[in-house]
Design an enzyme around this catalytic site. Sequence first.
Site, PDB file in Angstrom:
ATOM      1  CE1 TYR A 181      11.865   0.471  12.986  1.00  0.00           C
ATOM      2  CE2 TYR A 181      11.357  -1.270  14.549  1.00  0.00           C
ATOM      3  CZ  TYR A 181      12.274  -0.417  13.959  1.00  0.00           C
ATOM      4  OH  TYR A 181      13.594  -0.467  14.328  1.00  0.00           O
ATOM      5  CB  CYS A 182      11.708  -0.102   8.981  1.00  0.00           C
ATOM      6  SG  CYS A 182      12.793   0.814   7.874  1.00  0.00           S
ATOM      7  CG  ASP A 197     -21.954   6.828  -7.353  1.00  0.00           C
ATOM      8  OD1 ASP A 197     -22.502   6.167  -6.447  1.00  0.00           O
ATOM      9  OD2 ASP A 197     -22.304   6.775  -8.547  1.00  0.00           O
TER      10      ASP A 197
END
Length: 597
Positions: free
Chosen positions: A87-88, A567
């Site tokens: 998570y780090c 675009d």
Amino acid sequence: MDKLMVHYVNRGYKFQKLYTNAPTHSLAICVCQIIPTMTFYCWLLPQERVQDDGTLPFSAFLTDNFGRRHSYLRISLTEKCNLRCQYCMPEEGVKLTPRNQLLTTSEIMTLARLFVQEGVDKIRLTGGEPLIRPDVLDIIAGLRTLEGLKTIAVTTNGINLARLLPKLKNAGLDMINISLDSLVPAKFEFIVRRKGFHKVIEGIDKAIEMGYSPVKVNCVVMRGLNEDELLDFVALTEKKPLEVRFIEYMPFDGNKWNFKKMVSYQEMLDHIRQQWPNFEMLQTDHTGTAKTCKVPGFKGQVGFITSMSEHFCGSCNRLRITADGSLKVCLFGNSEVSLRDVLRSGAPDKELLQIIGAAVGNKKKHHAGMFSISQMKNRPMILIGGLLMNAKINLPRYFVRPCHNQSSSEDPCLKPRRSVSDQTKLATNSNKTHLDETSEAQLTHTDTQGRANMVDTGGKVPTCRTATAHATVILGTAAFQLLQANQLAKGDALTVAQLAGIMASKQTSTLIPLCHPLPLDHISVTFDLDEWQNAVVITAVCRTTGRTGVEMEALTAVSVAALTVYDMCKAVTHDIIITDVKLVSKTGGKKDFHRYC
């Protein structure tokens, strides 16, 4: 300031005070407008006012526009870590900042002293992993000498804790947070991508043995990984003086955040109460990040860090300095200010405080919310400095690609376009709330019968009117890099977008009902490339000599230019966000407008 005012008054300018924030603070910020074209910002330093109890008021430099007093500072000592938590840190690792760009020990102490003098009474040392910095003991001992600093804390992964803890305590360490995301050794190794489970447990036990209470254990809860261990973690608090803190999984660069992986506070609470129905909520300090609970009779307690599902921004008193010296006023914000660069320029404390005060004043009321945060560009957690307990203005690190300003004529009354350096200085100093220009509502585009009606401007006197608008297009890494290198398959996106914005501005009256057709004296569309967000920041300036303003022309220009960028880049990705379309200023009409946030 007085000399500056005299200089302009002697040349026919008038001054109008736009904003002052001073009544209770030792610092007042006064924003004045030099009529008609210039704006400046000055710091007024009145005599310090002593409060009824004999103490000085809390520093205005560390007080934001919402009255939050920032008395808690987190300092990252290093970007390095001996674990690779999922998570780090991104799986592929991170590019570390060169050593000479990291804060030195003396620079850390200089900043710490300055913040403590202004009212910070708690400093937490983070990383990376702070205990792998060779001089961590010297830093803690140095902090201990700062008068007014009450608490020195550290957040660690615990790998080196048991070995260093006696020396850490002797140096003056008061509090410890230890990261532990699983009580199952094999699962622990999977989450952190390294061995070391038993060293972490040894560190926790050593902290308890040496009298730290409570020892805080941080657990990031991730669905499908460790949410099945919630009850086991709570059970740890029965016999030990621990505060287990369950942290909602948060999005940062490289951690592959997914809403489905997040286990919310309410879900965790419901699950725990199935086992312990009398699981009770405790009263906590209003500035605390955790919602704290306890099973009656248990020695320890449980906290929940609800950054995603129930933010605590309203009471946030935290600031953060990264290892490379950038001040972050919000964990989830991507704006920073480099205090390192200011320090190394030889700036005096007064200038440093002004920059810090501007950054704190720019702090938003709350972060963007979990879904918006997940789309924002931010550092990986490893480069921010430890998980949680918080929240560049780096004078934003724009990469500028030169772009020719096409216009329908030369513009003699507009100032030259500011450099990026000037723009960022202005943005930093103009963070105070602008005056409310709202007046009594009048439906000018309807007649007395409620039918559509174009405003009659025939009685107005023609004046020189200008308007500036901004828009931001967040592209993502791949599209941004191709655009920056001018290697998009469709061609030069910025040149095409510039032409589109200019052409659209001229067609505003045909696109938006009831807008007056205006003879435009000048149109410019320019671009800044923001590498931190992988974004294009578009600016349009329009000028006319007429009876009505050109804000709609400027807004139309940036909007169509933004759509054109979309675009040109959509062949690379459709994950493109057009955001922050806003009027920045308009002048020359009955009432001028300047956005100061």
